[in-house]
Design a protein around this motif. Structure first.
Motif, PDB file in Angstrom:
ATOM      1  N   PHE A  92       0.830  -1.262  -0.126  1.00 40.95           N
ATOM      2  CA  PHE A  92       0.014   0.137   0.203  1.00 40.95           C
ATOM      3  C   PHE A  92       0.707   1.194  -0.088  1.00 40.95           C
ATOM      4  O   PHE A  92       1.524   1.503   0.870  1.00 40.95           O
ATOM      5  CB  PHE A  92      -0.913  -0.228   1.394  1.00 40.95           C
ATOM      6  CG  PHE A  92      -1.862  -1.378   1.432  1.00 40.95           C
ATOM      7  CD1 PHE A  92      -3.057  -1.492   0.518  1.00 40.95           C
ATOM      8  CD2 PHE A  92      -1.442  -2.511   2.141  1.00 40.95           C
ATOM      9  CE1 PHE A  92      -3.572  -2.604   0.636  1.00 40.95           C
ATOM     10  CE2 PHE A  92      -2.012  -3.633   2.279  1.00 40.95           C
ATOM     11  CZ  PHE A  92      -3.305  -3.668   1.467  1.00 40.95           C
ATOM     12  N   VAL A  93       0.654   1.821  -1.093  1.00 40.37           N
ATOM     13  CA  VAL A  93       1.726   2.985  -1.234  1.00 40.37           C
ATOM     14  C   VAL A  93       1.276   4.334  -1.454  1.00 40.37           C
ATOM     15  O   VAL A  93       0.673   4.634  -2.009  1.00 40.37           O
ATOM     16  CB  VAL A  93       2.707   2.912  -2.428  1.00 40.37           C
ATOM     17  CG1 VAL A  93       3.763   3.948  -2.854  1.00 40.37           C
ATOM     18  CG2 VAL A  93       3.312   1.339  -2.902  1.00 40.37           C
ATOM     19  N   PHE A  94       1.604   5.068  -0.230  1.00 40.59           N
ATOM     20  CA  PHE A  94       1.101   6.478   0.030  1.00 40.59           C
ATOM     21  C   PHE A  94       1.981   7.476  -0.316  1.00 40.59           C
ATOM     22  O   PHE A  94       2.899   7.584   0.369  1.00 40.59           O
ATOM     23  CB  PHE A  94       0.257   6.608   1.334  1.00 40.59           C
ATOM     24  CG  PHE A  94      -0.765   5.768   1.748  1.00 40.59           C
ATOM     25  CD1 PHE A  94      -2.227   6.175   1.346  1.00 40.59           C
ATOM     26  CD2 PHE A  94      -0.640   4.345   1.966  1.00 40.59           C
ATOM     27  CE1 PHE A  94      -3.119   5.372   1.847  1.00 40.59           C
ATOM     28  CE2 PHE A  94      -1.719   3.618   2.306  1.00 40.59           C
ATOM     29  CZ  PHE A  94      -3.151   3.767   2.148  1.00 40.59           C
ATOM     30  N   GLN A  95       1.728   8.026  -1.651  1.00 39.42           N
ATOM     31  CA  GLN A  95       3.000   8.818  -1.847  1.00 39.42           C
ATOM     32  C   GLN A  95       2.524  10.531  -1.583  1.00 39.42           C
ATOM     33  O   GLN A  95       1.665  10.989  -2.112  1.00 39.42           O
ATOM     34  CB  GLN A  95       3.046   8.696  -3.704  1.00 39.42           C
ATOM     35  CG  GLN A  95       4.236   9.565  -4.266  1.00 39.42           C
ATOM     36  CD  GLN A  95       3.642   9.878  -5.410  1.00 39.42           C
ATOM     37  OE1 GLN A  95       3.434   9.035  -6.287  1.00 39.42           O
ATOM     38  NE2 GLN A  95       3.947  11.196  -5.992  1.00 39.42           N
ATOM     39  N   PRO A  96       3.675  10.949  -1.175  1.00 35.23           N
ATOM     40  CA  PRO A  96       3.674  12.700  -1.242  1.00 35.23           C
ATOM     41  C   PRO A  96       4.134  13.354  -2.362  1.00 35.23           C
ATOM     42  O   PRO A  96       4.780  12.650  -3.136  1.00 35.23           O
ATOM     43  CB  PRO A  96       4.634  13.004   0.017  1.00 35.23           C
ATOM     44  CG  PRO A  96       5.765  11.770  -0.239  1.00 35.23           C
ATOM     45  CD  PRO A  96       4.987  10.552  -0.720  1.00 35.23           C
ATOM     46  N   ALA A  97       3.587  14.504  -2.409  1.00 25.59           N
ATOM     47  CA  ALA A  97       4.175  15.580  -3.490  1.00 25.59           C
ATOM     48  C   ALA A  97       3.900  15.207  -4.917  1.00 25.59           C
ATOM     49  O   ALA A  97       4.824  15.388  -5.839  1.00 25.59           O
ATOM     50  CB  ALA A  97       5.851  15.670  -3.157  1.00 25.59           C
ATOM     51  N   GLU A  98       2.898  14.601  -5.212  1.00 26.62           N
ATOM     52  CA  GLU A  98       2.527  14.242  -6.613  1.00 26.62           C
ATOM     53  C   GLU A  98       2.354  15.613  -7.265  1.00 26.62           C
ATOM     54  O   GLU A  98       2.567  15.851  -8.537  1.00 26.62           O
ATOM     55  CB  GLU A  98       1.086  13.390  -6.645  1.00 26.62           C
ATOM     56  CG  GLU A  98       0.936  13.054  -8.181  1.00 26.62           C
ATOM     57  CD  GLU A  98       0.247  13.975  -9.007  1.00 26.62           C
ATOM     58  OE1 GLU A  98       0.305  14.001 -10.135  1.00 26.62           O
ATOM     59  OE2 GLU A  98      -0.421  14.870  -8.473  1.00 26.62           O
ATOM     60  N   GLU A  99       1.759  16.531  -6.564  1.00 25.49           N
ATOM     61  CA  GLU A  99       1.743  17.972  -7.255  1.00 25.49           C
ATOM     62  C   GLU A  99       3.012  18.748  -7.493  1.00 25.49           C
ATOM     63  O   GLU A  99       3.124  19.735  -8.153  1.00 25.49           O
ATOM     64  CB  GLU A  99       0.745  18.825  -6.619  1.00 25.49           C
ATOM     65  CG  GLU A  99      -0.783  18.241  -6.333  1.00 25.49           C
ATOM     66  CD  GLU A  99      -1.171  18.219  -7.747  1.00 25.49           C
ATOM     67  OE1 GLU A  99      -1.101  18.647  -8.784  1.00 25.49           O
ATOM     68  OE2 GLU A  99      -2.554  17.663  -7.841  1.00 25.49           O
ATOM     69  N   GLY A 100       4.072  17.878  -7.028  1.00 25.89           N
ATOM     70  CA  GLY A 100       5.337  18.817  -7.282  1.00 25.89           C
ATOM     71  C   GLY A 100       5.748  19.487  -5.922  1.00 25.89           C
ATOM     72  O   GLY A 100       5.253  20.515  -5.602  1.00 25.89           O
TER      73      GLY A 100
END
Length: 429
Positions: free
Chosen positions: A148-156
């Motif tokens: 379960f991968v919860f990723q930060p900073a997709e918006e840059g």
């Protein structure tokens, strides 16, 4: 337990957790956090994953990223990575929701900024938390491992900071075990419960651009005694409109300058002006050509105004490429969840999503899940439902989600994950 019985169990458990998924989404919506600042969001995620008794809960990856590891009780060497992005946007909300955000980040670089989940990441996070709950409850029936991968900073992340999918991979988020498939869904302005897909580039390639124009600061009453970079900035903005005529028109590209900053005052000719923007290409091979032409435009235009220009390209994000064999493998499972006739191909988009780092590295698919008041028109394209709230694009202040879509997202994660672990979802051979 047969596969059919397990699928029914997924659906039963998803229905049971739906109220909590909606509650998570509303909480996250009220408390949004910008890229690389997702402290409270990451804490909520880690606390819940820990409560599920997963085999591992890894935190602090690429800033505030979280990865939960669930090893199934049956033999199996397949590993599916289910991904959700967790950050919000510097957008002032005007959705009219009772749980709308009023958050303002006073410390973010370039701020203060109003903050809201104007791209659905609150829903993505809540859906994956729900899927983790469901799958953890049947772990003894899973033949393999779920990440379960919860990723930060997709918006840059802000310029000068690192984070996002590429950094998560670099820091080993998916190194042990290595996924054999990545999967995710993005909520957006399609009819609720419909799934849009595209073979090929689901999302385009993107990069951030920074153009620093340097002149000579002087008092506004004597501009001839200095060098004003502001006219050069204006000329570059106008010139960008001609870049589209210099590349083939068959595959869309766009260059957008979204922010202009200087270090002056109303009665001071600034010594420096900085343009911030983004370059988008539906076909990745066009990116280098557009970047070269933009750099030439900036440099030569600045020179014409006796200024200098420094052009820098940051945060390259590759296109999300859905290979045909993966789409063919995933669609039957998707139709089992949302129903026959509720999937449709979507046109190219210049939106980007760095889930591409996962999908391109490990294989898999990324789909669009509708969550707004719409229906398919006679030509098969989405149209607003009469009397509804409309189809509002992501990043708009009026962006909204239909909570009824969330349970479908939970089910999609669970059914696709099990299909891959059981060997029925994946490229032939």
């Amino acid at each position: 337990m047969s596969d059919e019985a397990l699928h029914a169990e997924f659906d039963r458990r998803a229905a049971a957790v739906e109220p909590q998924v909606v509650a998570w989404r509303h909480h996250l919506h009220r408390h949004p956090e910008l890229s690389n600042r997702e402290v409270g969001t990451a804490r909520l995620i880690a606390d819940h994953l820990t409560s599920l008794g997963l085999d591992e809960v890894r935190t602090g990856i690429s800033g505030h990223g979280v990865v939960g590891v669930l090893r199934g009780g049956l033999p199996g060497d397949r590993v599916v990575a289910l991904r959700a992005d967790i950050d919000a946007l510097p957008v002032e909300e005007d959705s009219g929701e009772s749980f709308a955000s009023t958050v303002v980040d006073h410390d973010y670089p370039g701020g203060p900024f109003p903050v809201s989940h104007a791209c659905g990441h609150d829903g993505h996070t809540a859906m994956l938390l729900g899927a983790a709950t469901v799958l953890a409850g049947v772990r003894e029936r899973l033949p393999g491992t779920v990440l379960f991968v919860f990723q930060p900073a997709e918006e840059g992340a802000p310029a000068g900071e690192t984070s996002g999918a590429k950094q998560m991979i670099a820091e080993g988020a998916c190194a042990d075990p290595v996924p054999t498939m990545a999967f995710g869904v993005h909520l957006g302005p399609l009819p609720t419960g419909y799934v849009g897909y595209r073979v090929g580039n689901q999302f385009g390639a993107s990069c951030m651009v920074r153009i620093v124009l340097t002149g000579q600061q002087v008092h506004g009453s004597t501009p001839w005694m200095g060098v004003d970079p502001m006219p050069a900035a204006g000329a570059i903005l106008v010139g960008i409109g001609q870049l589209y005529r210099q590349v083939p028109a068959f595959d869309p590209v766009t260059v957008t300058i979204g922010h202009v900053e200087d270090v002056g005052r109303f009665n001071i000719v600034p010594g420096r002006v900085t343009l911030w923007g983004t370059v988008r290409c539906t076909v990745e091979k066009d990116m280098g050509d557009v970047q070269e032409r933009l750099a030439t435009l900036a440099g030569q235009t600045a020179a014409a105004y006796h200024c200098s220009a420094e052009v820098e390209y940051l945060q390259d994000v590759p296109a999300v490429h859905n290979r045909e064999e993966w789409v063919d493998a995933v669609l039957p499972v998707v139709e089992r969840v949302v129903g026959a006739g509720r999937t449709f191909p979507t046109p190219p988009t210049l939106g980007y999503d760095d889930v591409s780092e996962f999908v391109n590295a490990y294989g898999g698919a990324y789909l669009m899940l509708g969550a707004q008041d719409g229906e398919l028109g006679e030509d098969g394209t989405p149209v607003p439902t009469p009397g509804g709230r409309g189809l509002v694009p992501n990043h708009s202040p009026r962006f909204y989600l239909d909570d009824a879509a969330l349970v479908m997202g939970v089910r999609l994660h669970c059914h696709v994950a099990h299909g891959h672990l059981a060997g029925t979802v994946g490229p032939a051979g």
